[in-house]
Design an enzyme around this catalytic site. Structure first.
Site, PDB file in Angstrom:
ATOM      1  N   ASP A   1      -3.530   5.644  -0.387  1.00 49.68           N
ATOM      2  CA  ASP A   1      -3.545   5.994  -1.811  1.00 49.68           C
ATOM      3  C   ASP A   1      -4.727   5.423  -2.573  1.00 49.68           C
ATOM      4  O   ASP A   1      -4.698   5.361  -3.801  1.00 49.68           O
ATOM      5  CB  ASP A   1      -2.237   5.578  -2.481  1.00 49.68           C
ATOM      6  CG  ASP A   1      -2.216   4.096  -2.832  1.00 49.68           C
ATOM      7  OD1 ASP A   1      -2.813   3.298  -2.078  1.00 49.68           O
ATOM      8  OD2 ASP A   1      -1.617   3.744  -3.855  1.00 49.68           O
ATOM      9  N   GLU A   2      -5.772   4.972  -1.899  1.00 49.14           N
ATOM     10  CA  GLU A   2      -6.899   4.423  -2.651  1.00 49.14           C
ATOM     11  C   GLU A   2      -8.234   4.708  -1.978  1.00 49.14           C
ATOM     12  O   GLU A   2      -8.322   4.850  -0.757  1.00 49.14           O
ATOM     13  CB  GLU A   2      -6.728   2.915  -2.890  1.00 49.14           C
ATOM     14  CG  GLU A   2      -6.764   2.108  -1.638  1.00 49.14           C
ATOM     15  CD  GLU A   2      -6.514   0.629  -1.882  1.00 49.14           C
ATOM     16  OE1 GLU A   2      -7.287   0.004  -2.620  1.00 49.14           O
ATOM     17  OE2 GLU A   2      -5.547   0.115  -1.322  1.00 49.14           O
TER      18      GLU A   2
ATOM     19  N   ASP B   1      -6.767   3.911  -7.360  1.00 45.07           N
ATOM     20  CA  ASP B   1      -5.564   3.495  -6.612  1.00 45.07           C
ATOM     21  C   ASP B   1      -4.340   4.069  -7.318  1.00 45.07           C
ATOM     22  O   ASP B   1      -4.147   3.854  -8.510  1.00 45.07           O
ATOM     23  CB  ASP B   1      -5.507   1.962  -6.581  1.00 45.07           C
ATOM     24  CG  ASP B   1      -4.367   1.424  -5.707  1.00 45.07           C
ATOM     25  OD1 ASP B   1      -4.529   0.346  -5.134  1.00 45.07           O
ATOM     26  OD2 ASP B   1      -3.311   2.088  -5.615  1.00 45.07           O
TER      27      ASP B   1
END
Ligand code: TTP
Ligand code: MG
Length: 395
Positions: free
Chosen positions: A104-105, A10
């Site tokens: 974003d992860e 993340d």
């Protein structure tokens, strides 16, 4: 069963870190990215701003009060999406199976890759270093025998974290944490547990199953007990591009009025639009599904000139399809689906588009934080009905 090795990655303060990378004058400063209009909300903020208590989904007005010296910017979502793609390209080289969770992860299944790594820690360090080298950004990583623990681990030492939770060590990590840290325990479940005086994961794990079943039902009780013991068998599964995204609802009693149909369609359109935007895609074909009390089912669709991800376009098209159908009574089920996805991902730069994107980004930010009920027309909240859940047809 062979022990799995799951990695969760993340990015730290993702949008804000990109801006600090690109603008020297933002570095080391409290930077807040979000909708700057009167009712805008914070998308995210730099760690410097978090010290003032600012966080995602907070109204900008409140963030300005908490952190008057902060730098406030609107953000450039197309740019963030491009950076996200570069990061996912790196992930793809580190694991045969990557499951994206958000912009974003992702989960990476690194089971059986021992030959490629000196140790799991060294492998994670290599990945972090490559992300930093290629994008100038910092990621936090968690490694564990399953998804739940890996996600928890990546968050434990943010920013720039790297935490490994092992089968042997998992209980010591889990037990002192509040139940809210369990993936899927929202405010409602946490409140029910609180009523049983269960606050930590350790307390939850030691609660007799029957007691939990009475308050939460068997399904939820078993789910929570497994997670509290650090057990999670869910596989890391790549998300194929969906062919269609839809939502439908069955009513406890057939609905009989046009007004009610309109309200439900608006609710469905908002939900479908939200899910489309979260995936960053747009669709051209909107389908309406309607089932009567006697199970006669109708589907009608219309293809728009231009792909959309906006609630209003989806709602108006579905409503037109409904009106053309001319069925107004004894409706048991309504559904809206959208397909014909625009794969170019290109974002129009016309002002109107940008304004709408920002508006919907603000709405979605609230929904992401408070669940889909976070923003919805007040009158919809009064309705009680069965929700058939999401529909997503995998290719
Ligand atoms: P997160 O990973 O939740 O947050 P983050 O990367 O900014 O910070 P952290 O270090 O705690 O991971 O979300 C990723 C991006 O998604 C974030 O940079 C901005 C966007 N986002 C929103 O737009 N609205 C929201 O409510 C949240 C939570 C995130
Ligand atoms: Mg993040």
């Amino acid at each position: 069963m062979r022990q799995r090795l799951v990695m969760h990655v993340d990015m730290d303060a993702f949008f804000a870190s990109i801006e600090q990378r690109d603008h020297e004058e933002y570095r080391g400063k409290p930077l807040i990215v979000g909708g700057l209009s009167g009712r805008g909300v914070v998308s995210t903020c730099s760690y410097e701003a978090r010290r003032f208590g600012v966080h995602s989904a907070m109204p900008i007005v409140r963030a300005k009060r908490l952190c008057p010296q902060g730098i406030f910017i609107e953000g450039d979502y197309a740019h963030y999406r491009a950076v996200s793609q570069a990061i996912f390209a790196i992930f793809a080289r580190y694991a045969p199976v990557v499951e994206p969770l958000s912009i974003d992860e992702a989960f990476l299944d690194i089971t059986g890759m021992e030959l490629l790594m000196e140790s799991p820690r060294a492998y994670a360090e290599k990945l972090k270093a490559e992300i930093r080298e290629k994008t100038g950004l910092v990621a936090s990583v968690g490694i564990a025998p399953n998804k739940f623990l890996a996600k928890l681990a990546s968050d434990l030492e943010k920013p720039d974290g790297l935490v490994i939770i092992t089968e042997e060590g998992k209980q010591a990590v889990l037990d002192p944490l509040p139940v809210g840290r369990i993936w899927g325990v929202g405010e409602k479940t946490a409140a029910r547990l609180e009523a049983l005086r269960i606050r930590t994961i350790g307390q939850l794990r030691r609660t007799p199953r029957e007691k939990l079943v009475r308050s939460l039902g068997a399904h939820m009780a078993d789910h929570l007990l497994a997670l509290a013991s650090g057990i999670d068998a869910r596989p890391v599964a790549p998300r194929e591009a969906a062919k269609s995204i839809g939502k439908e609802v069955t009513f406890p009693a057939d609905i009989e009025s046009v007004e009610e149909v309109e309200r439900v369609l608006l609710d469905l359109a908002e939900k479908v639009g939200y899910r489309l935007r979260r995936k960053g895609c747009k669709g051209r074909t909107i389908q309406l599904k309607l089932r009567l009390g006697d199970f006669r089912t109708y589907t009608r669709s219309r293809t728009l000139a231009e792909a959309t991800c906006y609630d209003r376009d989806i709602y108006e098209t579905a409503l037109a399809l409904y009106r053309a159908l001319g069925v107004h009574q004894g409706i048991r089920l309504l559904g809206i689906a959208i397909s014909g996805f625009d794969t170019s991902g290109a974002i129009s730069l016309f002002h109107e588009e940008v304004r709408k994107e920002n508006l919907y980004a603000a709405i979605d930010s609230i929904k992401k934080r408070f669940g889909e009920q976070g923003i919805t027309k007040a009158h919809l909240l009064k309705r009680e009905r069965a929700d058939d859940g999401d529909k997503e047809d995998e290719v």
